[in-house]
Design an enzyme around this catalytic site. Structure first.
Site, PDB file in Angstrom:
ATOM      1  N   SER A 128       0.830  -1.197   0.000  1.00 17.21           N
ATOM      2  CA  SER A 128       0.000   0.000   0.000  1.00 17.21           C
ATOM      3  C   SER A 128       0.860   1.240   0.000  1.00 17.21           C
ATOM      4  O   SER A 128       2.053   1.205   0.316  1.00 17.21           O
ATOM      5  CB  SER A 128      -0.882   0.016   1.235  1.00 17.21           C
ATOM      6  OG  SER A 128      -0.065   0.218   2.359  1.00 17.21           O
ATOM      7  N   LYS A 129       0.228   2.319  -0.348  1.00 19.57           N
ATOM      8  CA  LYS A 129       0.895   3.609  -0.455  1.00 19.57           C
ATOM      9  C   LYS A 129       1.504   4.041   0.870  1.00 19.57           C
ATOM     10  O   LYS A 129       2.532   4.707   0.904  1.00 19.57           O
ATOM     11  CB  LYS A 129      -0.141   4.643  -0.899  1.00 19.57           C
ATOM     12  CG  LYS A 129       0.410   5.551  -1.951  1.00 19.57           C
ATOM     13  CD  LYS A 129      -0.597   6.537  -2.417  1.00 19.57           C
ATOM     14  CE  LYS A 129       0.167   7.572  -3.210  1.00 19.57           C
ATOM     15  NZ  LYS A 129      -0.451   8.059  -4.347  1.00 19.57           N
ATOM     16  N   ARG A 130       0.846   3.638   1.954  1.00 19.73           N
ATOM     17  CA  ARG A 130       1.301   4.089   3.272  1.00 19.73           C
ATOM     18  C   ARG A 130       2.745   3.678   3.567  1.00 19.73           C
ATOM     19  O   ARG A 130       3.460   4.361   4.244  1.00 19.73           O
ATOM     20  CB  ARG A 130       0.369   3.557   4.359  1.00 19.73           C
ATOM     21  CG  ARG A 130      -0.554   4.638   4.909  1.00 19.73           C
ATOM     22  CD  ARG A 130      -1.657   4.032   5.725  1.00 19.73           C
ATOM     23  NE  ARG A 130      -2.574   3.291   4.885  1.00 19.73           N
ATOM     24  CZ  ARG A 130      -2.996   2.066   5.143  1.00 19.73           C
ATOM     25  NH1 ARG A 130      -2.564   1.420   6.184  1.00 19.73           N
ATOM     26  NH2 ARG A 130      -3.853   1.469   4.344  1.00 19.73           N
TER      27      ARG A 130
END
Ligand code: GLU
Length: 489
Positions: free
Chosen positions: A257-259
């Site tokens: 994920s982007k996180r």
């Protein structure tokens, strides 16, 4: 069932902003499979979800595919026999096919309001249904009721008529036989109230009409496949061969994920990763050739690719490995290729106005090649090749700059000054001679010399640096260092 003769595969992204690394992996595996089998690789833009539509996303996607070298044979910008390749331009095709399903009783109109659906969902939640499912209420409307509602113009959707109590079975080349219970499958909306098809209908209709032989996509689509299989069967169409690629995970095994870092391919490009390294790295996300090799060029990947090498288990996205591959791809490039890359970096750097000869830059490349992970480090890790050092590493001064150093370096400078057209070994000889004369170890001269010419305590061999900089520059830098280091200590 007749065998599909030509391999035709597609990458079918929804243009929602950027190309995700998972999308690149899907595109790459499709590309490799097509090329390996002398088939066709098709780009299809799945833009029927108007809520998720992002202006410019398609152009972005095409630009990044082109940059990385995954050229498709048919697509929205280049056309092809089975176009248009943008789903928003094919709406009448989907409506026609939905009608065909309605006529055959495999799909039906649903006029239920949001309120009713919400109520149904809440009731099912209370009854602990594993997931909300439409209750087929509108399937039981009479012909007359349907006609009345249709002519009244109230909002409607078209739903798939899933037959209960059935096993839906299909073969996946990666996962083997996959089985779903039709009781767990919702009467999927095929045409939304805005008249646009959902992904499921558009995807299946297009895969059929575009003669797609193999559907290669991420595992997140596996749970949609029973709906697709039903559609193929209802239309009486031959199913394509399915291959679902393993999920991509962060190193902590959460979903990528982007996180936890960058997921857009353009971010990696902008950070300076080589396209060759990205391709190499992404190919290894869930695939191996069965040997221990990890370094590949695209051509070799095409030659080696097969579904047997695709793993069922999830693949971890490890940036450390990507960095190592980037460094290795740089090392394997020849100096001329690197020169072009370095010049491009220089033109965007603080040294854009300085001029360096190709010969000089090629020497820098040779000296630094083994020491960089990114092309820009041919500049940032060794700025001293482009400008005089303005600062000197304090720790190195404390360690190797003694009170006698300035005098010794002056002697070294004078020895260097006597050399005509010196080669690397001439500098080395001169330094050894002086060390002997002064009865000191060579290190007493080497470390201060390195500091004087580069400002740093690490880097390529000191004679390499000195040779590349040239005699006059070295003499100038020795003088400067004597001046500056004296002042600051
Ligand atoms: N439009 C879907 C996506 O965004 C395509 C999935 C598929 O390949 O069927 O990935």
């Amino acid at each position: 069932m007749p065998m599909l003769s030509e391999v035709r595969v597609r990458f079918a992204p929804s243009p929602t902003g950027y190309l995700h690394v998972g999308g690149l992996r899907t595109a790459l595996f499709n590309f490799l499979f097509a090329k390996k089998n002398h088939g066709k690789f098709i780009l299809r833009i799945e833009d029927t979800d108007r809520n998720r539509y992002v202006e410019g996303a398609e152009e972005n996607l095409i630009a990044i595919l082109k940059w990385i070298g995954l050229q498709y044979d048919e697509g929205p910008d280049i056309g092809g026999e089975f176009g248009p390749y943008r789903q928003s331009e094919r709406l009448n095709i989907y409506t026609k096919h939905a009608q065909e399903l309605i006529n055959k009783g495999h799909a039906y109109y649903c006029f239920c309001t949001q309120e009713r659906l919400e109520k149904l969902r809440k009731e099912q939640q209370l009854l602990k249904f594993p997931q909300a499912k439409y209750d087929k209420y509108c399937l039981n409307l009479t012909k007359k009721e349907i006609e009345e509602k249709l002519s009244s113009g109230i909002p409607k959707v078209v739903r798939l008529n899933v037959i209960p109590n059935q096993k839906i079975i299909f073969n996946d080349v990666v996962r083997g036989i996959v089985e779903f219970d039709s009781n767990n499958i919702d009467d999927q909306i095929l045409i939304k109230s805005d008249g646009f098809p959902t992904y499921h209908l558009a995807n299946v209709v297009d895969d059929h009409l575009m003669k797609i032989s193999h559907v290669i996509r991420g595992e997140e689509w596996l749970s949609s496949t029973p709906k697709h299989v039903l559609l193929y069967d209802f239309f009486n169409w031959e199913r394509p061969i399915f291959a679902h690629l393993p999920l991509l995970l962060n190193p902590d095994r959460t979903k990528l994920s982007k996180r936890q870092g960058d997921v857009a391919v353009e971010d990696y490009r902008d950070k300076g990763y080589l396209k060759e390294a990205l391709i190499n790295f992404v190919a290894l996300l869930g695939w191996n050739a069965g040997d221990n090799k990890e370094f590949y060029y695209l051509d070799e990947l095409i030659e080696k690719f097969s579904f047997e090498g695709v793993n069922k288990s999830s693949a971890v996205f490890d940036v450390v490995k990507l960095n190592a591959l980037n460094a290795e791809h740089i090392r394997k490039k020849n100096t001329t290729e690197l020169l072009a890359l370095l010049k491009k970096e220089l033109s965007q750097s603080q040294f854009s106005n300085s001029s360096f000869s190709d010969e000089y830059l090629m020497q820098v490349i040779e000296a630094m090649k083994e020491r960089v992970t990114f092309v820009k480090e041919f500049i940032t890790n060794c700025k001293y090749f482009y400008e005089e050092p303005t600062e000197y590493e304090q720790k190195a001064i404390e360690k190797s700059w003694k009170s006698e150093t300035p005098e010794q370096l002056k002697k070294l400078r004078d020895k260097f000054a006597e050399l005509t057209n010196p080669q690397k070994t001439d500098y080395e000889k001169a330094l050894s001679q002086l060390a002997e004369e002064l009865k000191i170890s060579k290190g007493k001269l080497i470390h201060p010399l390195r500091l004087a010419v580069s400002g740093q305590s690490t880097g390529p061999g000191v004679y390499d640096i000195v040779y590349i900089l040239g005699k006059d520059e070295v003499i100038k830098r020795i003088n400067n260092a004597i001046e500056k280091i004296k002042l600051s200590s």
